[in-house]
Every structure is written in structure tokens, then in C-alpha cells.
Design an enzyme around this catalytic site. Structure first.
Site, PDB file in Angstrom:
ATOM      1  CG  HIS A  98     -72.556 -57.174 -38.250  1.00  0.00           C
ATOM      2  ND1 HIS A  98     -73.071 -55.903 -38.150  1.00  0.00           N
ATOM      3  CD2 HIS A  98     -73.013 -57.863 -37.181  1.00  0.00           C
ATOM      4  CE1 HIS A  98     -73.805 -55.844 -37.043  1.00  0.00           C
ATOM      5  NE2 HIS A  98     -73.785 -57.016 -36.442  1.00  0.00           N
ATOM      6  CD  GLU A 171     -76.348 -60.683 -36.100  1.00  0.00           C
ATOM      7  OE1 GLU A 171     -76.416 -60.628 -34.871  1.00  0.00           O
ATOM      8  OE2 GLU A 171     -75.498 -60.072 -36.761  1.00  0.00           O
ATOM      9  N   GLY A 177     -79.469 -53.593 -32.853  1.00  0.00           N
ATOM     10  CA  GLY A 177     -79.029 -52.299 -32.346  1.00  0.00           C
ATOM     11  C   GLY A 177     -80.070 -51.562 -31.524  1.00  0.00           C
ATOM     12  CB  SER A 218     -82.912 -56.834 -29.909  1.00  0.00           C
ATOM     13  OG  SER A 218     -82.643 -55.586 -30.506  1.00  0.00           O
TER      14      SER A 218
HETATM   15  P1  PGA Z   1     -77.644 -56.213 -30.695  1.00  0.00           P
HETATM   16  O1  PGA Z   1     -76.566 -56.514 -31.826  1.00  0.00           O
HETATM   17  O2  PGA Z   1     -77.735 -57.455 -29.830  1.00  0.00           O
HETATM   18  O3  PGA Z   1     -77.096 -55.036 -29.970  1.00  0.00           O
HETATM   19  O4  PGA Z   1     -78.951 -55.941 -31.374  1.00  0.00           O
HETATM   20  C1  PGA Z   1     -76.558 -57.741 -32.485  1.00  0.00           C
HETATM   21  C2  PGA Z   1     -75.526 -57.753 -33.559  1.00  0.00           C
HETATM   22  O5  PGA Z   1     -75.306 -56.731 -34.210  1.00  0.00           O
HETATM   23  O6  PGA Z   1     -74.909 -58.795 -33.796  1.00  0.00           O
END
Ligand code: PGA
Length: 268
Positions: A98, A171, A177, A218
């Protein structure tokens, strides 16, 4: 794309205690009961939630994953979690690489490779997360970055194992975030195409085409329907928006209706 189900998952990061995780999982399952034959759902809660979450997951037919896995069964690795410990709890899935592990805790591609090898050897569904930073995107090396992360991360995985165990989450680091901005759907689809090509290069057409690819970063109610209808996107991996079970279930319903409207076949 062959197959039947659309994939939806959430990583709850360090946001929920065990009690909260269990309530969340039950609620998500309850609110998606009506579409459960069309989707495959997974939740990746904190390590301390796993022992309570796994039986609940089994009860409601939802896969529970771990946020990481160490690369040895035992040893002097303070703060790591062993495949034996995860197995003992009945965990079925592990997430590796991640963005927060790579960028806050400085895990490297080579370390992710060791984790992937260990996860596959122990029979876990293995969700490898990859993504370029904003800087790499600005330099025009997003595709190269993704190809590198895949080739190193999956270096020890053969085609049979790849088909059986590997899922990929794209991602982009800049999309994740509170300060993130979701990738627009065209860009996300392009990057998924790069990932698909790389998997085909490694494993051949048949296996390369079967490995599920999820988009994360997001994802919200507004962009989920646009992202999920992209031809190379097989599922959505949601962070903040899924912390509230009702919101998450609503997002899943909206995404599925978008696919239905486009009369698109469900993916895996
Ligand atoms: P987020 O996180 O949807 O809050 O941007 C995605 C993730 O870290 O998998």
C-alpha cells in the site's frame, strides 16, 4: 473481459477498532445483500480486528484481508506479522505495498517482492498495490514506474500462482488520502491498460487478462460510476468514503447501476 462479479473493497487503515470494524462489516454486508450475487466484497481492517472480523466475514460472505504480511514464518522481526499468524486466524487475503507502507514506512519494491512470495506460498489471495508519485507523473514516467513495481513485485510468481492468487490495485500516490485528488477516469483507464499489458508480457494473454485490476485513490460517490465503466477497471478500492458503511453501500449500488445502464458485462 470474461467473468461475473464486480470487485469492491476497502482498507480501513488505522481508523477502526475491532468493535467498530465488526459493526462496519456487518452493516456493509446487510446493505449490499440485494446485490450480493453481482459483487465480490472485501474489507481489510486493522490487525487487531482480524480475529473478530474473520468469523463475521465468513458469516456474511465477505472476504477479510490483512493490511500487510511479513516474509518469514518466524523470526526477529518486531512489528511484522507472520503468515502463520494470519493463517491461524483464517485470514484469506493480504494486501501488500500500500502507498502508505511504501511512502511513510519506506518499504521497497524488493521487500514487497519478498512479501508477495511469502503470501503466495502460503496460499493467500494477494492484493499488490502499485502507483506512481506526483513527481514520477510529472516526469512522464508513470508507465515505467508501474511496470517496474509489477515486474519486481511479482518476480517470483509463476503463471499458475498469478492466476490463482494475484490481484492488483492501481492507486496513484497523489490520489490517495485527505490531500489526494482522484485520477480522472481516462487517465486511470490508461494506466490500467499499462498494467494489463505488463501482466500479459509476464504471464501470456490468458492469465494476464484474468488478473483483476482495481482502482483506488479518492474514490467517491461522484467518480465511482465513471471509473467502474472503464474497460480496464474491474473493481474499486475505497478508503475514506467507505469508512461509513451506508456511504460505501450507496457507492457500490451507484457503480453497479452505471454498469447496468451501459449494459456492460460484469467482470470477474
Ligand atoms: P482514499 O484511500 O480513498 O481515502 O483516498 C484509498 C486507499 O488508500 O486505498
Amino acid at each position: 473481459m470474461i467473468g461475473k462479479k464486480v470487485l469492491f473493497g476497502t482498507n480501513t487503515k488505522m481508523q477502526k477498532t475491532a468493535c467498530e470494524a465488526v459493526m462496519h462489516i456487518r452493516r456493509v454486508a446487510e446493505l449490499t445483500e440485494d446485490i450480493k450475487n453481482k459483487i465480490e466484497l472485501f474489507v481489510i481492517p486493522s490487525f487487531t480486528s482480524l480475529s473478530c472480523a474473520v468469523p463475521v466475514g465468513l458469516d456474511v460472505n465477505l472476504t477479510i484481508g490483512s493490511q500487510n504480511i511479513g516474509w518469514e514464518e518466524r523470526g526477529q522481526y518486531t512489528g511484522e506479522i507472520s503468515p502463520l499468524m494470519l493463517r491461524e486466524l483464517g485470514v484469506q487475503m493480504v494486501m501488500i505495498g500500500h502507498s502508505e507502507r511504501r511512502h511513510i514506512f519506506h518499504e521497497t519494491d524488493m521487500e514487497e517482492e519478498k512479501r508477495v512470495k511469502c503470501a503466495v506460498e502460503h496460499g493467500f489471495r494477494t492484493l499488490l498495490c502499485i502507483g506512481e508519485t506526483a513527481e514520477q507523473k510529472d516526469y512522464g514516467i508513470s508507465a515505467e514506474t508501474l511496470r517496474t513495481q509489477i515486474k519486481i513485485g511479482l518476480h517470483s510468481v509463476d503463471p499458475i500462482e498469478a492466476e490463482k492468487y494475484i490481484w492488483i490495485a492501481y492507486e496513484p500516490v497523489w490520489a490517495i488520502g485527505v490531500n489526494g485528488q482522484a485520477a480522472d477516469e481516462k487517465y486511470a483507464n490508461e494506466m490500467h491498460a499499462v498494467i494489463r499489458d505488463t501482466l500479459i508480457e509476464l504471464y501470456g494473454e490468458e492469465v494476464g487478462n484474468r488478473i483483476p485490476l482495481l482502482y483506488g485513490g479518492s474514490v467517491n460517490l461522484e467518480n465511482a460510476p465513471k471509473l467502474i465503466v472503464q474497460p480496464h477497471i474491474d473493481g474499486l478500492f475505497v478508503g475514506r468514503y467507505a469508512l461509513d458503511a451506508d456511504q460505501f453501500a450507496n457507492l457500490i449500488h451507484k457503480a453497479l447501476s452505471a454498469l447496468d445502464t451501459q449494459n456492460m458485462a460484469y467482470h470477474f
